[in-house]
Design an enzyme around this catalytic site. Structure first.
Site, PDB file in Angstrom:
ATOM      1  N   SER A 124       0.832  -1.195   0.000  1.00 47.47           N
ATOM      2  CA  SER A 124       0.000   0.000   0.000  1.00 47.47           C
ATOM      3  C   SER A 124       0.869   1.247   0.000  1.00 47.47           C
ATOM      4  CB  SER A 124      -0.852  -0.030   1.280  1.00 47.47           C
ATOM      5  OG  SER A 124      -1.426   1.233   1.512  1.00 47.47           O
ATOM      6  N   TYR A 148      -1.984  -1.079  11.024  1.00 48.05           N
ATOM      7  CA  TYR A 148      -2.244  -1.616   9.683  1.00 48.05           C
ATOM      8  C   TYR A 148      -1.035  -1.374   8.770  1.00 48.05           C
ATOM      9  CZ  TYR A 148      -3.780  -1.670   4.830  1.00 48.05           C
ATOM     10  OH  TYR A 148      -3.844  -1.889   3.476  1.00 48.05           O
ATOM     11  N   LYS A 152       1.856  -3.947   6.765  1.00 54.15           N
ATOM     12  CA  LYS A 152       2.266  -3.938   5.344  1.00 54.15           C
ATOM     13  C   LYS A 152       3.777  -3.819   5.228  1.00 54.15           C
ATOM     14  CE  LYS A 152      -1.672  -4.450   3.458  1.00 54.15           C
ATOM     15  NZ  LYS A 152      -1.949  -5.716   2.820  1.00 54.15           N
TER      16      LYS A 152
HETATM   17  P1  NAD Z   1     -11.183  -6.767   1.285  1.00 51.28           P
HETATM   18  O1  NAD Z   1     -11.406  -6.747   2.748  1.00 51.28           O
HETATM   19  O2  NAD Z   1     -12.348  -6.554   0.387  1.00 51.28           O
HETATM   20  O3  NAD Z   1     -10.463  -8.117   0.860  1.00 51.28           O
HETATM   21  C1  NAD Z   1      -9.600  -8.829   1.724  1.00 51.28           C
HETATM   22  C2  NAD Z   1     -10.097 -10.262   1.768  1.00 51.28           C
HETATM   23  O4  NAD Z   1      -9.245 -11.034   2.609  1.00 51.28           O
HETATM   24  C3  NAD Z   1     -11.518 -10.391   2.327  1.00 51.28           C
HETATM   25  O5  NAD Z   1     -12.305 -11.125   1.415  1.00 51.28           O
HETATM   26  C4  NAD Z   1     -11.336 -11.145   3.639  1.00 51.28           C
HETATM   27  O6  NAD Z   1     -12.440 -11.965   3.931  1.00 51.28           O
HETATM   28  C5  NAD Z   1     -10.072 -11.915   3.377  1.00 51.28           C
HETATM   29  N1  NAD Z   1      -9.300 -12.284   4.564  1.00 51.28           N
HETATM   30  C6  NAD Z   1      -8.873 -11.468   5.567  1.00 51.28           C
HETATM   31  N2  NAD Z   1      -8.202 -12.186   6.484  1.00 51.28           N
HETATM   32  C7  NAD Z   1      -8.174 -13.484   6.047  1.00 51.28           C
HETATM   33  C8  NAD Z   1      -7.630 -14.683   6.557  1.00 51.28           C
HETATM   34  N3  NAD Z   1      -6.968 -14.726   7.723  1.00 51.28           N
HETATM   35  N4  NAD Z   1      -7.783 -15.826   5.844  1.00 51.28           N
HETATM   36  C9  NAD Z   1      -8.448 -15.810   4.665  1.00 51.28           C
HETATM   37  N5  NAD Z   1      -9.005 -14.693   4.134  1.00 51.28           N
HETATM   38  C10 NAD Z   1      -8.859 -13.543   4.826  1.00 51.28           C
HETATM   39  O7  NAD Z   1     -10.056  -5.672   0.966  1.00 51.28           O
HETATM   40  P2  NAD Z   1      -9.495  -5.139  -0.422  1.00 51.28           P
HETATM   41  O8  NAD Z   1      -9.777  -3.694  -0.484  1.00 51.28           O
HETATM   42  O9  NAD Z   1      -9.906  -6.025  -1.531  1.00 51.28           O
HETATM   43  O10 NAD Z   1      -7.932  -5.281  -0.145  1.00 51.28           O
HETATM   44  C11 NAD Z   1      -7.178  -6.385  -0.576  1.00 51.28           C
HETATM   45  C12 NAD Z   1      -5.733  -6.220  -0.120  1.00 51.28           C
HETATM   46  O11 NAD Z   1      -5.210  -5.002  -0.657  1.00 51.28           O
HETATM   47  C13 NAD Z   1      -5.560  -6.125   1.393  1.00 51.28           C
HETATM   48  O12 NAD Z   1      -4.385  -6.801   1.757  1.00 51.28           O
HETATM   49  C14 NAD Z   1      -5.406  -4.642   1.631  1.00 51.28           C
HETATM   50  O13 NAD Z   1      -4.661  -4.364   2.791  1.00 51.28           O
HETATM   51  C15 NAD Z   1      -4.665  -4.213   0.378  1.00 51.28           C
HETATM   52  N6  NAD Z   1      -4.843  -2.790   0.060  1.00 51.28           N
HETATM   53  C16 NAD Z   1      -6.119  -2.280  -0.056  1.00 51.28           C
HETATM   54  C17 NAD Z   1      -6.296  -0.926  -0.310  1.00 51.28           C
HETATM   55  C18 NAD Z   1      -7.679  -0.324  -0.388  1.00 51.28           C
HETATM   56  O14 NAD Z   1      -7.799   0.898  -0.235  1.00 51.28           O
HETATM   57  N7  NAD Z   1      -8.733  -1.099  -0.642  1.00 51.28           N
HETATM   58  C19 NAD Z   1      -5.179  -0.086  -0.483  1.00 51.28           C
HETATM   59  C20 NAD Z   1      -3.908  -0.647  -0.399  1.00 51.28           C
HETATM   60  C21 NAD Z   1      -3.756  -2.005  -0.121  1.00 51.28           C
HETATM   61  N1  UFG Z   2     -12.132  11.654   3.566  1.00 51.21           N
HETATM   62  C1  UFG Z   2     -13.142  12.549   3.841  1.00 51.21           C
HETATM   63  N2  UFG Z   2     -14.320  12.045   4.305  1.00 51.21           N
HETATM   64  C2  UFG Z   2     -14.547  10.713   4.495  1.00 51.21           C
HETATM   65  C3  UFG Z   2     -13.494   9.809   4.208  1.00 51.21           C
HETATM   66  C4  UFG Z   2     -12.297  10.311   3.750  1.00 51.21           C
HETATM   67  O1  UFG Z   2     -12.979  13.747   3.675  1.00 51.21           O
HETATM   68  O2  UFG Z   2     -15.638  10.330   4.926  1.00 51.21           O
HETATM   69  C5  UFG Z   2     -10.870  12.169   2.978  1.00 51.21           C
HETATM   70  C6  UFG Z   2      -9.622  11.825   3.763  1.00 51.21           C
HETATM   71  O3  UFG Z   2      -9.357  12.814   4.737  1.00 51.21           O
HETATM   72  C7  UFG Z   2      -8.567  11.768   2.644  1.00 51.21           C
HETATM   73  C8  UFG Z   2      -9.362  11.273   1.430  1.00 51.21           C
HETATM   74  O4  UFG Z   2     -10.722  11.546   1.719  1.00 51.21           O
HETATM   75  O5  UFG Z   2      -8.101  13.069   2.360  1.00 51.21           O
HETATM   76  C9  UFG Z   2      -9.208   9.784   1.165  1.00 51.21           C
HETATM   77  O6  UFG Z   2      -9.502   9.061   2.357  1.00 51.21           O
HETATM   78  P1  UFG Z   2      -9.718   7.472   2.350  1.00 51.21           P
HETATM   79  O7  UFG Z   2     -10.081   7.071   3.741  1.00 51.21           O
HETATM   80  O8  UFG Z   2     -10.650   7.093   1.258  1.00 51.21           O
HETATM   81  O9  UFG Z   2      -8.279   6.906   1.923  1.00 51.21           O
HETATM   82  P2  UFG Z   2      -6.851   7.131   2.585  1.00 51.21           P
HETATM   83  O10 UFG Z   2      -6.011   7.833   1.557  1.00 51.21           O
HETATM   84  O11 UFG Z   2      -6.943   7.738   3.911  1.00 51.21           O
HETATM   85  O12 UFG Z   2      -6.352   5.631   2.792  1.00 51.21           O
HETATM   86  C10 UFG Z   2      -6.560   4.594   1.835  1.00 51.21           C
HETATM   87  C11 UFG Z   2      -6.683   3.272   2.574  1.00 51.21           C
HETATM   88  C12 UFG Z   2      -5.382   2.953   3.240  1.00 51.21           C
HETATM   89  C13 UFG Z   2      -4.289   2.948   2.226  1.00 51.21           C
HETATM   90  C14 UFG Z   2      -4.238   4.266   1.497  1.00 51.21           C
HETATM   91  C15 UFG Z   2      -3.201   4.244   0.406  1.00 51.21           C
HETATM   92  O13 UFG Z   2      -7.701   3.344   3.548  1.00 51.21           O
HETATM   93  O14 UFG Z   2      -5.448   1.674   3.803  1.00 51.21           O
HETATM   94  O15 UFG Z   2      -5.518   4.548   0.918  1.00 51.21           O
HETATM   95  O16 UFG Z   2      -3.359   3.097  -0.362  1.00 51.21           O
HETATM   96  F1  UFG Z   2      -3.123   2.737   2.832  1.00 51.21           F
END
Ligand code: NAD
Ligand code: UFG
Length: 348
Positions: A124, A148, A152
């Protein structure tokens, strides 16, 4: 070629399973469904006409994971499984370390045991902490400000140590910026439990009438309009980045006559390189859904940074990948998913 996808029923996972199937690969999914529904895979099957094999297994379950690997014999693993809510990770850090670190260690033990040594990991942009400048390159310093983010960063370091100890691994760390959007069919998308923490799912729920107004967290940041700037990337573009990563491993091995570990360990940003503010997002989503969305300015959210966007040049140069979809398309696709599935996968 068979790919094992951990966390494959989740938001990014299900979109990646779809792209893998479309690319002609066989797919096995492991997920314990703690934050997702098997319905996502049923819909992927309806869209593609192809089926991924599903194992409802926790990645911390060593025997269960061994059985899956022995049965499926995958060429590579795409490792999405993990918990991802920043605020929750501060409240219950042990659960995050147990699940994300413990789960990854179990996965890696089994991969080593069965000799599957190709892995693509979901990292991330959070690992850049509060970057000194933007756009962010892969060689910028890393740090973490919450449990979190630390999971990572620790997993990245565990994978580096593993590679130092055994260079027959191919390891790709993909650092995602802010994934949003949904598949164009409107059949799969992001389905967060409860009130969304992230901006786009929150905005989408305001648009569909499930929440009253958008709360903008601070308008006194050092950005053009004072609200936080992020690099939003379409989840389908992100999913395609994983196909390119797998192809990179395959092609590099082929070019070196099948040498194990030919690619080594690589790190790539997956972002668009464009930054949009919270108010840009509210405006773009209002356009997509055809109504002005109400918002209020609230205080800053603890831990948020001013600006975060990628330099995606390395992924373009080495993977041949770049994001294709613009912000209007991301919002239009999110709206199609949300309006057709106001209660997510639970919608009747
Ligand atoms: P998500 O929660 O939709 O998907 C994660 C999946 O992993 C879920 O289906 C959950 O049930 C499964 N899971 C969690 N723990 C588990 C375990 N112990 N065993 C088996 N399955 C398990 O989230 P996502 O947004 O699809 O994110 C996927 C990956 O990408 C995550 O590792 C997350 O940290 C990473 N990531 C997400 C974002 C974002 O903003 N969505 C940004 C950067 C990185
Ligand atoms: N924000 C608002 N109102 C809300 C939610 C968010 O104003 O209700 C703002 C935040 O302050 C930020 C922007 O919208 O400026 C984006 O916020 P998000 O919560 O959507 O995303 P972040 O950038 O904070 O974080 C996300 C994931 C993290 C990941 C990161 C980079 O939640 O896990 O993107 O990948 F690490």
């Amino acid at each position: 070629m068979k790919i094992l996808v951990t966390g494959g029923t989740g938001y990014i996972g299900s979109h990646t399973v779809l792209e893998l199937l479309e690319a002609g690969m066989e797919v096995a999914v492991v997920d314990n469904l703690c934050n997702s529904s098997e319905e996502s895979l049923k819909r992927v099957e309806q869209i593609t006409g192809k089926k991924a094999v599903f194992y409802p297994v926790d990645i911390r379950d060593e025997d269960g994971m061994r059985d899956v690997f022995l049965k499926e014999q995958p060429y590579a693993v795409i490792h999405f499984a993990g918990l991802k809510a920043v605020g929750e990770s501060v409240e219950i850090p042990l659960k995050y370390y147990d699940n994300n670190i413990g789960g990854t260690l179990t996965l890696l033990h089994i991969m080593k045991e069965v000799g599957c040594k190709n892995i693509v990991f979901s990292s991330s942009a959070t690992v850049y902490g509060n970057p000194a400048s933007v756009p962010i390159r892969e060689d910028f310093p890393t740090s973490a400000t919450n449990p979190y983010g630390r999971t990572k960063l620790m997993i990245e370091n565990i994978l580096r140590d593993l590679y130092r100890s055994d260079d027959s691994w191919n390891i790709i760390l993909l650092r995602y910026f802010n994934p949003i959007g949904a598949h164009e069919s409107g059949m799969i998308g992001e389905d967060p439990a409860g009130i969304p923490n992230n901006l786009l799912p929150y905005v989408a729920k305001v648009a569909v009438g499930k929440l009253e107004k958008v709360h903008v967290f601070g308008n006194d940041y050092n950005t053009p309009d004072g609200t936080g700037v992020r690099d939003y990337i379409h989840v389908v573009d992100l999913a395609k980045g994983h196909i390119k990563a797998i192809e990179k491993i395959v092609k590099t091995e082929e070019a070196e006559n099948g040498k194990a570990g030919a690619l080594g360990l690589k790190v790539y940003n997956l972002g668009t390189g464009n930054g949009y503010s919270v108010l840009d997002i509210v405006a773009a989503f209002s356009k997509a859904c055809g109504k002005e969305l109400p918002y209020v300015i609230d205080p800053r959210r603890a831990g948020d940074i001013d600006m975060c966007y990628a330099d995606p040049a390395l992924a373009k140069e080495e993977l041949g990948w770049s994001a294709e979809y613009d912000l209007d398309r991301m919002c239009a696709d999110t709206w199609r998913w949300q309006s057709r599935n106001p209660d997510g996968y639970a919608t009747k």
